[in-house]
Design an enzyme around this catalytic site. Structure first.
Site, mmCIF file in Angstrom:
data_model
loop_
_atom_site.group_PDB
_atom_site.id
_atom_site.type_symbol
_atom_site.label_atom_id
_atom_site.label_comp_id
_atom_site.label_asym_id
_atom_site.label_seq_id
_atom_site.Cartn_x
_atom_site.Cartn_y
_atom_site.Cartn_z
ATOM 1 N N CYS A 180 0.816 -1.229 0.000
ATOM 2 C CA CYS A 180 0.000 0.000 0.000
ATOM 3 C C CYS A 180 0.845 1.272 0.000
ATOM 4 O O CYS A 180 0.355 2.342 -0.332
ATOM 5 C CB CYS A 180 -0.973 0.004 1.178
ATOM 6 S SG CYS A 180 -2.147 -1.348 1.109
ATOM 7 N N HIS A 190 -3.226 7.565 1.940
ATOM 8 C CA HIS A 190 -3.618 6.252 1.423
ATOM 9 C C HIS A 190 -5.012 5.930 1.958
ATOM 10 O O HIS A 190 -5.307 6.172 3.132
ATOM 11 C CB HIS A 190 -2.605 5.202 1.884
ATOM 12 C CG HIS A 190 -3.080 3.800 1.675
ATOM 13 N ND1 HIS A 190 -3.568 3.360 0.455
ATOM 14 C CD2 HIS A 190 -3.156 2.739 2.529
ATOM 15 C CE1 HIS A 190 -3.924 2.097 0.580
ATOM 16 N NE2 HIS A 190 -3.690 1.700 1.823
ATOM 17 N N ASN A 236 -10.069 0.151 -0.594
ATOM 18 C CA ASN A 236 -8.606 0.227 -0.539
ATOM 19 C C ASN A 236 -8.041 -0.392 -1.820
ATOM 20 O O ASN A 236 -8.121 -1.602 -2.003
ATOM 21 C CB ASN A 236 -8.121 -0.518 0.707
ATOM 22 C CG ASN A 236 -6.612 -0.455 0.874
ATOM 23 O OD1 ASN A 236 -5.888 -0.039 -0.030
ATOM 24 N ND2 ASN A 236 -6.134 -0.876 2.037
HETATM 25 N N1 ACO Z 1 -18.778 -8.198 8.589
HETATM 26 C C1 ACO Z 1 -19.298 -8.445 9.799
HETATM 27 N N2 ACO Z 1 -18.560 -8.760 10.857
HETATM 28 C C2 ACO Z 1 -17.234 -8.812 10.696
HETATM 29 C C3 ACO Z 1 -16.616 -8.573 9.451
HETATM 30 C C4 ACO Z 1 -17.445 -8.260 8.381
HETATM 31 N N3 ACO Z 1 -16.970 -8.011 7.157
HETATM 32 N N4 ACO Z 1 -15.288 -8.707 9.593
HETATM 33 C C5 ACO Z 1 -15.055 -9.021 10.880
HETATM 34 N N5 ACO Z 1 -16.227 -9.088 11.540
HETATM 35 C C6 ACO Z 1 -16.473 -9.394 12.948
HETATM 36 C C7 ACO Z 1 -15.325 -10.128 13.590
HETATM 37 O O1 ACO Z 1 -15.443 -11.515 13.335
HETATM 38 C C8 ACO Z 1 -15.517 -9.787 15.034
HETATM 39 O O2 ACO Z 1 -16.533 -10.590 15.554
HETATM 40 P P1 ACO Z 1 -16.407 -11.199 17.038
HETATM 41 O O3 ACO Z 1 -16.328 -9.996 17.939
HETATM 42 O O4 ACO Z 1 -17.662 -11.996 17.165
HETATM 43 O O5 ACO Z 1 -15.147 -11.992 17.035
HETATM 44 C C9 ACO Z 1 -16.061 -8.360 14.992
HETATM 45 O O6 ACO Z 1 -16.562 -8.160 13.660
HETATM 46 C C10 ACO Z 1 -15.010 -7.316 15.295
HETATM 47 O O7 ACO Z 1 -13.879 -7.606 14.513
HETATM 48 P P2 ACO Z 1 -12.593 -6.745 14.615
HETATM 49 O O8 ACO Z 1 -11.554 -7.306 13.700
HETATM 50 O O9 ACO Z 1 -12.244 -6.554 16.043
HETATM 51 O O10 ACO Z 1 -13.147 -5.364 14.043
HETATM 52 P P3 ACO Z 1 -12.426 -3.987 13.972
HETATM 53 O O11 ACO Z 1 -13.232 -2.963 14.638
HETATM 54 O O12 ACO Z 1 -10.968 -4.079 14.336
HETATM 55 O O13 ACO Z 1 -12.489 -3.676 12.413
HETATM 56 C C11 ACO Z 1 -11.120 -3.747 10.455
HETATM 57 C C12 ACO Z 1 -11.879 -4.552 11.500
HETATM 58 C C13 ACO Z 1 -12.110 -2.940 9.650
HETATM 59 C C14 ACO Z 1 -10.374 -4.721 9.554
HETATM 60 C C15 ACO Z 1 -10.123 -2.813 11.179
HETATM 61 O O14 ACO Z 1 -9.365 -3.501 12.124
HETATM 62 C C16 ACO Z 1 -9.210 -2.137 10.209
HETATM 63 O O15 ACO Z 1 -9.612 -1.362 9.389
HETATM 64 N N6 ACO Z 1 -7.904 -2.359 10.327
HETATM 65 C C17 ACO Z 1 -6.955 -1.767 9.453
HETATM 66 C C18 ACO Z 1 -6.730 -2.718 8.359
HETATM 67 C C19 ACO Z 1 -6.493 -2.055 7.046
HETATM 68 O O16 ACO Z 1 -6.878 -0.963 6.765
HETATM 69 N N7 ACO Z 1 -5.835 -2.805 6.212
HETATM 70 C C20 ACO Z 1 -5.583 -2.385 4.906
HETATM 71 C C21 ACO Z 1 -4.276 -2.795 4.476
HETATM 72 S S1 ACO Z 1 -3.044 -1.921 5.307
HETATM 73 C C22 ACO Z 1 -3.262 -0.435 4.837
HETATM 74 O O17 ACO Z 1 -3.652 -0.193 3.750
HETATM 75 C C23 ACO Z 1 -2.922 0.626 5.799
#
Ligand code: ACO
Length: 325
Positions: free
Chosen positions: A115, A252, A282
């Site tokens: 990224c 980004h 993304n």
């Molecule tokens: N739909 C519904 N529920 C979901 C989904 C989905 N698509 N994905 C995960 N969940 C559930 C999980 O299973 C979890 O359930 P549980 O509590 O029963 O176990 C719950 O939602 C919470 O999951 P978390 O992973 O804790 O959710 P979080 O608030 O951290 O959000 C996310 C997840 C959106 C991935 C976040 O952590 C994030 O954006 N992280 C940054 C990642 C990123 O941007 N990566 C891109 C590549 S790197 C970059 O470009 C910078």
């Protein structure tokens, strides 16, 4: 005394025809529009058609950037493509782009920093221009991330999309201060110890297969806000500037909450932040040049504006660039 600057003289982009909405995803996966929007800010993403390759997206973006710059392909002497989803393991997608657009006089290679790829590619091209090894450079970010997603993994597949963006850089003389047009600075970092937070579980030398993206979302989030804010402060300090000097912040596009958190940490108002994550999702290395294309196309970014870009990606890698448009 004059210094050689890489001035942005054209910007372009391309998005595939097919739009995949959150609602459509929710029909085949245990997720919802509400969850995706609340956690990431994404409402839809673009998906490349069958047979439509990263180099096709890159070429479409490159052509619009060259047209905007009024430059013919034969005048390009450097092509750098930032991608983690090349058409083939080799050759570089940049050489495919070279032949498809007819930039026969160029040297061409890919840069792989996930990224952060566009920031790394911009830094690379800028250094080629500053050293005198290139005079006109095409810098492209292009991805077909849809091809490396595990479409059963709701924690990752909802976040990404396909697309390409490009800029044309041209060498021009500047005064050597922050009023110059062009790339004022770039700052790059990496930390290979953070590999496991974001990687693809395959490759030519390990499994012999392409593999799928794997991510520790929460940990990536934590590193993203801190590191992206730090590397933008580094850019501002290196140029004797403050956040109030920035006309446009073009981060980004990984997650709306990361964008908001970073902007807040820097003290940059939301009305100076370019956001495309809602429509593009993304697109990895393509996200910044696509956002630049959108914001130059609607005349938000104008000549003379100070534009701050930053990114973080797998590796981990991160970086920033300060550009006087
Ligand atoms: N739909 C519904 N529920 C979901 C989904 C989905 N698509 N994905 C995960 N969940 C559930 C999980 O299973 C979890 O359930 P549980 O509590 O029963 O176990 C719950 O939602 C919470 O999951 P978390 O992973 O804790 O959710 P979080 O608030 O951290 O959000 C996310 C997840 C959106 C991935 C976040 O952590 C994030 O954006 N992280 C940054 C990642 C990123 O941007 N990566 C891109 C590549 S790197 C970059 O470009 C910078």
């Amino acid at each position: 005394m004059t210094v050689r600057r890489s001035v942005v003289v054209g910007c372009g982009g391309y998005l595939p025809e097919k739009v995949l909405t959150n609602e459509e995803l929710a029909q085949r996966l245990d997720t919802s529009d509400e969850w995706i929007r609340e956690r990431s800010g994404i409402t839809q993403r673009y998906i490349a058609a069958e047979g439509e390759l990263t180099s096709d997206l890159a070429c479409a973006a490159a052509r619009t950037a060259l047209d905007a710059a009024g430059i013919t392909p034969d005048a390009v002497d450097l092509i750098v493509v930032a991608t983690s989803t090349p058409d083939e393991t080799f050759p570089a997608s940049a050489t495919v782009v070279q032949s498809k657009v007819g930039a026969d006089n160029a040297m061409a290679f890919d840069v792989q920093a996930v990224c952060s790829g566009f920031v790394y590619a911009l830094a690379t091209a800028d250094n080629f221009v500053k050293s005198g090894q290139a005079g006109t450079a095409l810098v492209i970010g292009a991805e077909t991330f849809s091809r490396i997603l595990d479409w059963q993994d709701r924690g990752t597949c909802v976040l990404f999309g396909d697309g390409a963006g490009a800029i044309v850089l041209k060498a021009e003389d500047g005064q050597g201060n922050a009023t110059d047009r062009g790339v004022l600075s770039t700052h790059l970092h990496s930390d290979g110890r953070l590999h496991d937070l974001l990687y693809v579980d395959g490759g030519p030398s390990s499994t012999g297969e392409v593999g799928f993206l794997r991510m520790e979302g929460k940990e990536v989030f934590r590193h993203a806000v801190v590191k992206m804010a730090d590397v933008t402060v580094e850019a501002l300090e290196a140029n004797g500037l403050t956040a109030s000097d920035i006309d446009w912040f073009v981060p980004h596009q990984a997650n709306k909450r990361i964008i908001d958190g970073t902007a807040k940490k820097l003290g940059i108002n939301g009305d100076r932040v370019v956001v495309t994550i809602d429509r593009h999702a993304n697109t990895s290395a393509a996200s910044i040049p696509l956002a630049l294309w959108v914001a130059t196309g609607d005349a938000r970014i104008k000549q003379g504006d100070l534009v701050l870009i930053e990114a973080l990606g797998g590796g981990m890698t991160w970086g920033s660039g300060l550009v006087r448009w």
